[in-house]
Write a protein that holds these residues in place. Structure first.
Motif, mmCIF file in Angstrom:
data_model
loop_
_atom_site.group_PDB
_atom_site.id
_atom_site.type_symbol
_atom_site.label_atom_id
_atom_site.label_comp_id
_atom_site.label_asym_id
_atom_site.label_seq_id
_atom_site.Cartn_x
_atom_site.Cartn_y
_atom_site.Cartn_z
ATOM 1 N N LYS A 1 0.855 -1.174 -0.059
ATOM 2 C CA LYS A 1 -0.046 0.029 -0.087
ATOM 3 C C LYS A 1 1.032 1.296 0.005
ATOM 4 O O LYS A 1 1.758 1.316 0.560
ATOM 5 C CB LYS A 1 -0.904 -0.078 1.282
ATOM 6 N N VAL A 2 0.522 2.436 -0.797
ATOM 7 C CA VAL A 2 1.411 3.450 -0.926
ATOM 8 C C VAL A 2 1.430 4.104 0.507
ATOM 9 O O VAL A 2 2.639 4.589 0.768
ATOM 10 C CB VAL A 2 0.777 4.377 -1.931
ATOM 11 N N SER A 3 0.613 4.011 1.164
ATOM 12 C CA SER A 3 0.508 4.938 2.504
ATOM 13 C C SER A 3 1.527 4.155 3.648
ATOM 14 O O SER A 3 1.961 4.648 4.519
ATOM 15 C CB SER A 3 -0.775 4.999 3.151
ATOM 16 N N SER A 4 1.628 2.735 3.176
ATOM 17 C CA SER A 4 2.505 2.116 3.928
ATOM 18 C C SER A 4 4.030 1.922 3.479
ATOM 19 O O SER A 4 4.629 0.913 4.157
ATOM 20 C CB SER A 4 1.792 0.747 4.280
ATOM 21 N N GLN A 5 4.425 2.188 2.432
ATOM 22 C CA GLN A 5 5.563 2.135 1.745
ATOM 23 C C GLN A 5 6.486 2.831 2.606
ATOM 24 O O GLN A 5 6.364 4.087 3.241
ATOM 25 C CB GLN A 5 5.741 2.781 0.452
ATOM 26 N N GLY A 6 7.988 2.363 2.848
ATOM 27 C CA GLY A 6 9.188 3.000 3.474
ATOM 28 C C GLY A 6 9.195 2.687 4.788
ATOM 29 O O GLY A 6 9.830 3.347 5.873
ATOM 30 N N LYS A 7 8.152 1.809 5.458
ATOM 31 C CA LYS A 7 7.977 1.509 7.037
ATOM 32 C C LYS A 7 8.515 0.066 7.097
ATOM 33 O O LYS A 7 8.461 -0.302 8.306
ATOM 34 C CB LYS A 7 6.753 1.814 7.142
ATOM 35 N N GLY A 8 9.124 -0.479 6.298
ATOM 36 C CA GLY A 8 9.707 -1.839 6.536
ATOM 37 C C GLY A 8 8.659 -3.108 6.176
ATOM 38 O O GLY A 8 9.034 -4.219 6.283
ATOM 39 N N TYR A 9 7.402 -2.672 5.937
ATOM 40 C CA TYR A 9 6.510 -4.013 5.887
ATOM 41 C C TYR A 9 6.937 -4.737 4.456
ATOM 42 O O TYR A 9 6.852 -6.007 4.703
ATOM 43 C CB TYR A 9 5.043 -3.307 5.690
ATOM 44 N N GLY A 10 7.003 -4.208 3.379
ATOM 45 C CA GLY A 10 7.613 -4.949 2.234
ATOM 46 C C GLY A 10 8.839 -5.688 2.196
ATOM 47 O O GLY A 10 8.804 -6.819 2.012
ATOM 48 N N SER A 11 9.794 -4.913 3.231
ATOM 49 C CA SER A 11 11.022 -5.886 3.368
ATOM 50 C C SER A 11 10.776 -7.077 4.206
ATOM 51 O O SER A 11 11.506 -8.081 4.008
ATOM 52 C CB SER A 11 11.951 -4.823 4.300
ATOM 53 N N GLN A 12 9.887 -7.175 5.348
ATOM 54 C CA GLN A 12 9.421 -8.099 6.037
ATOM 55 C C GLN A 12 8.841 -9.180 5.209
ATOM 56 O O GLN A 12 9.281 -10.332 5.347
ATOM 57 C CB GLN A 12 8.607 -7.644 7.316
ATOM 58 N N LEU A 13 7.883 -8.722 4.196
ATOM 59 C CA LEU A 13 7.188 -9.785 3.531
ATOM 60 C C LEU A 13 8.241 -10.520 2.326
ATOM 61 O O LEU A 13 8.068 -11.598 2.413
ATOM 62 C CB LEU A 13 6.138 -9.026 2.806
ATOM 63 N N LEU A 14 8.914 -9.531 1.826
ATOM 64 C CA LEU A 14 9.985 -10.023 0.977
ATOM 65 C C LEU A 14 11.170 -11.160 1.481
ATOM 66 O O LEU A 14 11.193 -12.120 1.399
ATOM 67 C CB LEU A 14 10.861 -8.913 0.233
ATOM 68 N N ARG A 15 11.708 -10.656 2.736
ATOM 69 C CA ARG A 15 12.375 -11.472 3.535
ATOM 70 C C ARG A 15 11.542 -13.035 3.963
ATOM 71 O O ARG A 15 12.207 -13.964 3.898
ATOM 72 C CB ARG A 15 12.591 -11.024 4.889
ATOM 73 N N HIS A 16 10.515 -12.768 4.273
ATOM 74 C CA HIS A 16 9.531 -14.151 4.646
ATOM 75 C C HIS A 16 9.512 -15.130 3.406
ATOM 76 O O HIS A 16 9.724 -16.157 3.397
ATOM 77 C CB HIS A 16 8.218 -13.724 5.065
ATOM 78 N N MET A 17 9.249 -14.512 2.291
ATOM 79 C CA MET A 17 8.997 -15.048 0.924
ATOM 80 C C MET A 17 10.326 -15.892 0.432
ATOM 81 O O MET A 17 10.220 -17.025 0.040
ATOM 82 C CB MET A 17 8.533 -14.300 -0.144
ATOM 83 N N LEU A 18 11.249 -15.150 0.624
ATOM 84 C CA LEU A 18 12.729 -15.650 0.336
ATOM 85 C C LEU A 18 13.021 -16.895 1.133
ATOM 86 O O LEU A 18 13.480 -17.775 0.617
ATOM 87 C CB LEU A 18 13.818 -14.491 0.198
ATOM 88 N N ARG A 19 12.992 -16.508 2.331
ATOM 89 C CA ARG A 19 13.021 -17.686 3.379
ATOM 90 C C ARG A 19 12.360 -19.006 2.909
ATOM 91 O O ARG A 19 12.788 -20.116 2.893
ATOM 92 C CB ARG A 19 12.708 -17.313 4.743
ATOM 93 N N GLU A 20 10.995 -18.801 2.894
ATOM 94 C CA GLU A 20 10.152 -19.732 2.549
ATOM 95 C C GLU A 20 10.734 -20.712 1.066
ATOM 96 O O GLU A 20 10.614 -21.494 0.920
ATOM 97 C CB GLU A 20 8.612 -19.521 2.237
ATOM 98 N N ALA A 21 10.915 -19.779 0.101
ATOM 99 C CA ALA A 21 11.339 -20.445 -1.378
ATOM 100 C C ALA A 21 12.806 -21.078 -1.006
ATOM 101 O O ALA A 21 12.795 -22.232 -1.634
ATOM 102 C CB ALA A 21 11.714 -19.201 -2.243
ATOM 103 N N MET A 22 13.690 -20.810 -0.073
ATOM 104 C CA MET A 22 14.707 -21.687 0.006
ATOM 105 C C MET A 22 14.376 -22.792 0.572
ATOM 106 O O MET A 22 14.981 -24.066 0.313
ATOM 107 C CB MET A 22 15.681 -20.783 1.006
#
Length: 150
Positions: free
Chosen positions: A68-89
């Motif tokens: 969400k644009v209003s939530s960008q830059g707050k680390g939410y996307g980073s948390q999700l991306l990290r989770h997804m990368l870990r799951e993929a491995m």
């Protein structure tokens, strides 16, 4: 904050709102969405960020990563991306890649993805394919450099 698997329809709404609001909803629906694993990050029960993972053998592509644009830059996307990368491995992926918007390259580099020589334009936006060869140590993702704001 909670990260969980979501239905493709939930991902579509946020994809549309963030990525292509000027297009029809069908523009963000992928023909292979039924084959993907869709992840959502929720804050106070509201869907804040989504990403979809498509695994083919030992390779995977993540697509339609949107926060969400209003939530960008707050680390939410980073948390999700990290989770997804870990799951993929953990699912045995050895190479992961994405079609990154050219103006987002530095963001993905923080997660160990590297620019390839493949580029293209779609819908008037420039993209570059970025990739990473996964370590057998999922915990290494936690040590990647990035800012936390959550």
């Amino acid at each position: 904050m909670e990260i969980k698997n979501i239905q493709k329809e939930q991902a579509w709404q946020l994809r549309h709102e963030v990525m292509w609001p000027e297009r029809d909803l069908s523009y963000v629906q992928l023909s292979d969405d039924d084959e993907g694993i869709h992840y959502g990050l929720f804050a106070d029960e509201a869907l804040i960020s989504v990403v979809s993972l498509f695994i083919h053998g030992e390779e995977a592509q993540f697509r339609k990563f949107a926060t969400k644009v209003s939530s960008q830059g707050k680390g939410y996307g980073s948390q999700l991306l990290r989770h997804m990368l870990r799951e993929a491995m953990l699912l045995g992926v050895k190479r992961i890649y994405c079609n990154a918007r050219s103006n987002k390259v530095s963001f993905y580099e923080k997660f160990g993805l590297a620019v390839t020589d493949k580029q293209f334009t779609k819908g008037g936006k420039d993209y570059v394919i970025m990739e990473s060869y996964c370590s057998s140590e999922p915990d290494l993702i936690d040590n990647r450099k990035e800012d936390y704001h959550v």
